[in-house]
Motif scaffolding. Structure first.
Motif, short mmCIF file in Angstrom:
data_model
loop_
_atom_site.label_atom_id
_atom_site.label_comp_id
_atom_site.label_asym_id
_atom_site.label_seq_id
_atom_site.Cartn_x
_atom_site.Cartn_y
_atom_site.Cartn_z
N THR A 99 0.79 -1.23 0.00
CA THR A 99 0.00 0.00 0.00
C THR A 99 0.83 1.28 0.00
OG1 THR A 99 -0.14 0.28 2.42
CG2 THR A 99 -1.72 -1.24 1.38
N GLY A 100 2.10 1.17 0.37
CA GLY A 100 2.91 2.37 0.51
C GLY A 100 2.78 3.03 1.87
N TRP A 101 1.92 2.47 2.75
CA TRP A 101 1.67 3.01 4.08
C TRP A 101 2.07 1.99 5.14
CZ3 TRP A 101 -0.99 7.80 4.60
CH2 TRP A 101 -1.58 8.29 3.43
N SER A 102 2.33 2.47 6.35
CA SER A 102 2.40 1.57 7.50
C SER A 102 0.97 1.15 7.85
CB SER A 102 3.05 2.28 8.68
OG SER A 102 2.16 3.26 9.22
N PRO A 103 0.77 0.06 8.60
CA PRO A 103 -0.59 -0.36 8.96
C PRO A 103 -1.39 0.74 9.67
CG PRO A 103 0.97 -2.08 9.51
CD PRO A 103 1.78 -0.88 9.11
N VAL A 104 -0.78 1.40 10.64
CA VAL A 104 -1.49 2.43 11.41
C VAL A 104 -1.82 3.63 10.51
CG1 VAL A 104 -1.28 4.07 13.30
CG2 VAL A 104 -0.51 1.71 13.63
N ASP A 105 -0.88 4.05 9.67
CA ASP A 105 -1.14 5.18 8.78
C ASP A 105 -2.20 4.83 7.75
OD1 ASP A 105 0.62 6.86 10.04
OD2 ASP A 105 2.29 6.47 8.67
N PHE A 106 -2.21 3.59 7.28
CA PHE A 106 -3.23 3.16 6.33
C PHE A 106 -4.62 3.24 6.97
CE2 PHE A 106 -6.04 -0.07 4.52
CZ PHE A 106 -5.96 0.22 3.17
N HIS A 107 -4.73 2.82 8.22
CA HIS A 107 -6.02 2.88 8.91
C HIS A 107 -6.45 4.33 9.11
CE1 HIS A 107 -8.73 2.30 12.55
NE2 HIS A 107 -9.35 1.71 11.55
N ILE A 108 -5.52 5.21 9.43
CA ILE A 108 -5.85 6.63 9.54
C ILE A 108 -6.36 7.15 8.20
CG2 ILE A 108 -4.87 8.94 9.86
CD1 ILE A 108 -2.98 7.75 11.94
N HIS A 109 -5.71 6.74 7.12
CA HIS A 109 -6.15 7.15 5.78
C HIS A 109 -7.59 6.71 5.53
CE1 HIS A 109 -6.10 7.87 1.47
NE2 HIS A 109 -6.50 6.63 1.29
N ARG A 110 -7.93 5.50 5.90
CA ARG A 110 -9.29 5.00 5.67
C ARG A 110 -10.29 5.75 6.55
NH1 ARG A 110 -10.23 4.20 1.46
NH2 ARG A 110 -12.13 3.05 2.00
#
Length: 288
Positions: free
Chosen positions: A222-233
């Motif tokens: 995804t290009g994101w860390s797991p925590v940052d990806f969840h923030i994005h969502r």
């Protein structure tokens, strides 16, 4: 199924740069049609079927494709499908075609033989960047009559958009980004918990992976860390609430798990390149 052709005159005014951005929110079923201009499609969210003369394909968030003049296509089986359509006249595309054709990935995406429609898949970070750029093109292209350089700026941003998509496609082909099937159930878990924050420890426990493996695979996919990806969502969910409800920004902050409204605003600006209020004003202002 009937077929028809959309003419440039429907979308472009004379003596202006032939460039227009349409936000299709939501997209509706559309029978097979063609047009005498180019169309760049960015799938923002939702799902659907892309109807093509040579067979159909499934659409989902993060897909980008380029339709040449005379190519028949349409949409069906739509479920909350949101698209950006960037309409480009031949004059605009060919103005810098020689230089663009030297960009890695450009020929693969934009110069395929007629009837061939390559599919570019963006990770979430890339999609966020592309959406912000398309929004900027939309804003500038709508104000070309004001003699303030809007047409030139819109064209400059169009060139930037084409180059970015070419680079993203080239990086994926080279293996810079990878998809991991194991992450799908983790992402599903994230989608079920958009009303609160998720710690890395909780995600590690749920995924049954080590923290280093989970971080590495999320970055590759995804290009994101797991925590940052969840923030994005969660920010994406907040964006939907801003446009579809009358809730205050403070209430939306709470509903998406940001207890501090100032922190929510900072995260929103980081992901959407504008404040929550600017976003709401931009997309709820009456359009032409």
């Amino acid at each position: 199924m009937s077929r028809f052709t959309l003419p440039s005159a429907m979308f472009f005014q004379e003596n202006r740069l032939p460039l227009k951005v349409l936000l299709r929110d939501p997209e509706i079923p559309f029978s097979l049609h063609s047009h005498d201009f180019y169309e760049l499609v960015v799938v923002v969210s939702g799902t659907g079927t892309h109807l093509l003369s040579k067979g159909n394909r499934h659409l989902q968030e993060g897909m980008v494709f380029f339709i040449k003049p005379g190519t028949y296509h349409g949409y069906a089986d739509i479920e909350n499908l949101v698209l950006y359509n960037v309409l480009i006249g031949e004059q605009a595309l060919y103005r810098n075609l020689t230089d663009l054709s030297d960009v890695a990935g450009f020929q693969d995406v934009f110069l395929q033989p007629n009837g061939e429609i390559p599919l570019v898949r963006l990770n979430c970070h890339q999609l966020s960047e592309i959406i912000a750029l398309v929004g900027a093109i939309k804003k500038e292209s709508q104000h070309q009559d004001y003699n303030n350089g809007a047409g030139t700026l819109a064209y400059a941003k169009l060139l930037q958009l084409l180059i970015l998509i070419s680079r993203f496609h080239s990086s994926r082909k080279s293996g810079a980004f990878q998809h991991d099937q194991r992450l799908e159930h983790i992402i599903s878990y994230m989608e079920q918990n958009l009303d609160r924050s998720l710690s890395l420890e909780e995600l590690v426990q749920y995924s049954n992976m080590s923290s280093s493996t989970l971080n590495r695979q999320f970055k590759l996919s995804t290009g994101w860390s797991p925590v940052d990806f969840h923030i994005h969502r969660r920010i994406a969910y907040a964006s939907t609430l801003l446009l579809t409800t009358s809730l205050s920004i403070e209430r939306i902050s709470e509903k998406t798990g940001f207890s501090d409204a100032n922190y929510f605003a900072r995260q929103f600006r980081s992901h959407m390149q504008m404040s929550p209020r600017q976003y709401k004003q931009l997309w709820t202002t009456p359009k032409e």
